[in-house]
Design a protein around this motif. Structure first.
Motif, PDB file in Angstrom:
ATOM      1  N   SER B  38       0.825  -1.209   0.000  1.00 12.06           N
ATOM      2  CA  SER B  38       0.000   0.000   0.000  1.00 12.06           C
ATOM      3  C   SER B  38       0.858   1.257   0.000  1.00 12.06           C
ATOM      4  O   SER B  38       0.555   2.240  -0.684  1.00 12.06           O
ATOM      5  CB  SER B  38      -0.913  -0.006   1.228  1.00 12.06           C
ATOM      6  N   ILE B  41       1.997   2.330  -3.435  1.00 12.30           N
ATOM      7  CA  ILE B  41       1.016   2.745  -4.447  1.00 12.30           C
ATOM      8  C   ILE B  41       1.086   4.260  -4.600  1.00 12.30           C
ATOM      9  O   ILE B  41       0.961   4.997  -3.628  1.00 12.30           O
ATOM     10  CB  ILE B  41      -0.418   2.315  -4.056  1.00 12.30           C
ATOM     11  N   GLN B  45      -2.151   6.694  -8.814  1.00 13.38           N
ATOM     12  CA  GLN B  45      -2.852   5.399  -8.930  1.00 13.38           C
ATOM     13  C   GLN B  45      -4.060   5.381  -8.002  1.00 13.38           C
ATOM     14  O   GLN B  45      -5.129   4.888  -8.367  1.00 13.38           O
ATOM     15  CB  GLN B  45      -1.925   4.243  -8.543  1.00 13.38           C
ATOM     16  N   ARG B  46      -3.873   5.917  -6.789  1.00 13.41           N
ATOM     17  CA  ARG B  46      -4.987   5.930  -5.824  1.00 13.41           C
ATOM     18  C   ARG B  46      -6.137   6.775  -6.377  1.00 13.41           C
ATOM     19  O   ARG B  46      -7.306   6.420  -6.254  1.00 13.41           O
ATOM     20  CB  ARG B  46      -4.537   6.527  -4.494  1.00 13.41           C
ATOM     21  N   GLU B  48      -6.794   7.357  -9.483  1.00 13.17           N
ATOM     22  CA  GLU B  48      -7.411   6.627 -10.601  1.00 13.17           C
ATOM     23  C   GLU B  48      -8.372   5.568 -10.072  1.00 13.17           C
ATOM     24  O   GLU B  48      -9.472   5.378 -10.605  1.00 13.17           O
ATOM     25  CB  GLU B  48      -6.294   5.964 -11.398  1.00 13.17           C
ATOM     26  N   VAL B  49      -7.964   4.881  -9.020  1.00 11.78           N
ATOM     27  CA  VAL B  49      -8.822   3.856  -8.415  1.00 11.78           C
ATOM     28  C   VAL B  49     -10.087   4.500  -7.867  1.00 11.78           C
ATOM     29  O   VAL B  49     -11.192   3.984  -8.047  1.00 11.78           O
ATOM     30  CB  VAL B  49      -8.078   3.107  -7.281  1.00 11.78           C
ATOM     31  N   ARG B  50      -9.912   5.660  -7.220  1.00 13.02           N
ATOM     32  CA  ARG B  50     -11.054   6.365  -6.634  1.00 13.02           C
ATOM     33  C   ARG B  50     -12.069   6.737  -7.717  1.00 13.02           C
ATOM     34  O   ARG B  50     -13.267   6.548  -7.547  1.00 13.02           O
ATOM     35  CB  ARG B  50     -10.555   7.629  -5.921  1.00 13.02           C
ATOM     36  N   ARG B  52     -12.424   5.375 -10.746  1.00 13.79           N
ATOM     37  CA  ARG B  52     -12.992   4.158 -11.320  1.00 13.79           C
ATOM     38  C   ARG B  52     -14.062   3.584 -10.390  1.00 13.79           C
ATOM     39  O   ARG B  52     -15.127   3.154 -10.824  1.00 13.79           O
ATOM     40  CB  ARG B  52     -11.867   3.138 -11.518  1.00 13.79           C
ATOM     41  N   HIS B  53     -13.770   3.589  -9.104  1.00  7.75           N
ATOM     42  CA  HIS B  53     -14.688   3.059  -8.101  1.00  7.75           C
ATOM     43  C   HIS B  53     -15.958   3.913  -8.049  1.00  7.75           C
ATOM     44  O   HIS B  53     -17.077   3.393  -7.984  1.00  7.75           O
ATOM     45  CB  HIS B  53     -13.986   3.054  -6.738  1.00  7.75           C
ATOM     46  N   HIS B  56     -18.044   3.205 -11.118  1.00  8.80           N
ATOM     47  CA  HIS B  56     -18.673   1.885 -11.001  1.00  8.80           C
ATOM     48  C   HIS B  56     -19.882   1.942 -10.073  1.00  8.80           C
ATOM     49  O   HIS B  56     -20.940   1.392 -10.373  1.00  8.80           O
ATOM     50  CB  HIS B  56     -17.655   0.866 -10.477  1.00  8.80           C
ATOM     51  N   ARG B  57     -19.740   2.641  -8.940  1.00 14.69           N
ATOM     52  CA  ARG B  57     -20.869   2.758  -8.001  1.00 14.69           C
ATOM     53  C   ARG B  57     -22.013   3.556  -8.612  1.00 14.69           C
ATOM     54  O   ARG B  57     -23.180   3.307  -8.346  1.00 14.69           O
ATOM     55  CB  ARG B  57     -20.387   3.438  -6.726  1.00 14.69           C
TER      56      ARG B  57
END
Lengths: 191, 124
Positions: B38, B41, B45-46, B48-50, B52-53, B56-57
């Motif tokens: 972690s 990372i 990247q974090r 980008e994940v946020r 994307r998440h 998705h939600r």
């Protein structure tokens, strides 16, 4: 994120939360998935220490893939089982020095074979019978009956077809049934 | 003691209950690995994940990306239809010309002076 709230999160959501920096999500994922991986590895490798190594390695690979994981594309648990199955296969190959093809069961004809088992203990007889199964049959059986996965999931984990999985399971069950029949009287089963 | 017949599925189910527990040292090792990975990372990247998440939600309750594409197509078609106005044969040059040139022949065959005199329910 409060730990008790994580129970409602899917594996996908927990993995995304971990990738965003939430260590509580990592703990929740570990408690959810690692016991099953340890269970499978222990049954496959018959060595607790090696099984723990495989479990740790599988979880490490999960942490590394977390930033690139696409939610909804695949099941985290299936992916993790696949990694663990491959790690177990690699270790078994190194031990045996051969490819992991089905080999015929070798009958244990040692005079003290029965004495080696804990007498009249059904669980021990079954465990011994499972351990004697060829590796791919043992893996398919473990995933089906102990990890309670479906045949399509097992096929995906083992990199084979559903039909081949069903064949492995069928052969495994026949072998186990034959082993249990041998000890029917000893274990107090009706004839 | 009365003997019982055995069922392989029942025996396997009993064996299933004896799954091993995670030992403390293994849990500590796994979590230490998680912390180490972690820490490596990158913030980008974090982020980008946020994103994307979050997407998705947002999209998952309505069926995800496929549903979004379908809705976009329907919207585009609807706007086009709305802005293009009423479509009739008079406004379609080719069809209008065809009718003007050939409808007379058709009316002669049917014995009609004009289309407006045509009564499909008339007897005879």
């Amino acid at each position: 994120m409060a730990f008790d709230l994580l129970d409602d999160q899917t594996d996908d959501q927990l993995l995304a939360a971990y990738a965003e920096g939430d260590q509580a999500a990592a703990r929740a994922l570990m408690l959810r998935l690692a016991p099953q991986i340890l269970s499978l590895s222990t049954r496959m490798l018959k060595d607790r220490s090696e099984a723990e190594d495989v479990t740790q390695e599988a979880m490490l690979r999960l942490w590394r893939i977390a930033p690139d994981w696409r939610e909804g594309e695949a099941k985290v648990s299936t992916w993790l089982y696949r990694v663990a199955a491959n790690l177990c296969t690699d270790r078994l190959r190194r031990k045996k020095g051969q490819t992991l093809d089905d080999v015929p069961e070798i009958e244990d004809t040692a005079p003290n074979a029965e004495a080696q088992l804990i007498a009249a203990d059904r669980s021990s007889v079954l465990r011994a019978a499972v351990e004697k199964l060829p590796d791919r049959q043992k893996m398919a059986l473990s995933l089906r009956h102990f990890e309670e996965l479906s045949n399509p999931e097992i096929a995906e984990i083992m990199g084979t077809t559903v039909e081949a999985t069903e064949s492995l399971l069928s052969r495994a069950r026949r072998t186990l049934t034959a082993q249990m029949e041998k000890h029917r009287e000893t274990l107090g089963f009706a004839g | 003691m009365e003997k019982e017949s055995y069922n392989l599925d029942d025996l396997l189910a009993e064996e299933r209950k004896a799954a091993p527990e995670l030992p403390t040292h293994l849990m500590e090792n796994i979590l230490a690995d998680a912390a180490e990975v972690s820490a490596a990372i990158a913030p980008s990247q974090r982020s980008e994940v946020r994103t994307r998440h979050w997407l998705h939600r947002l999209l998952e309750p309505v069926g995800g990306y496929p549903a979004l594409v379908g809705a976009a197509c329907a919207l585009t078609l609807g706007v086009f239809t709305g802005y293009s106005g009423t479509v009739s044969l008079d406004t379609v040059p080719v069809m209008g010309e065809y009718i003007a040139n050939y409808s007379g022949d058709a009316l002669d065959i049917l014995g009609l002076d004009s289309v407006s005199n045509f009564d499909p329910l008339a007897e005879g």
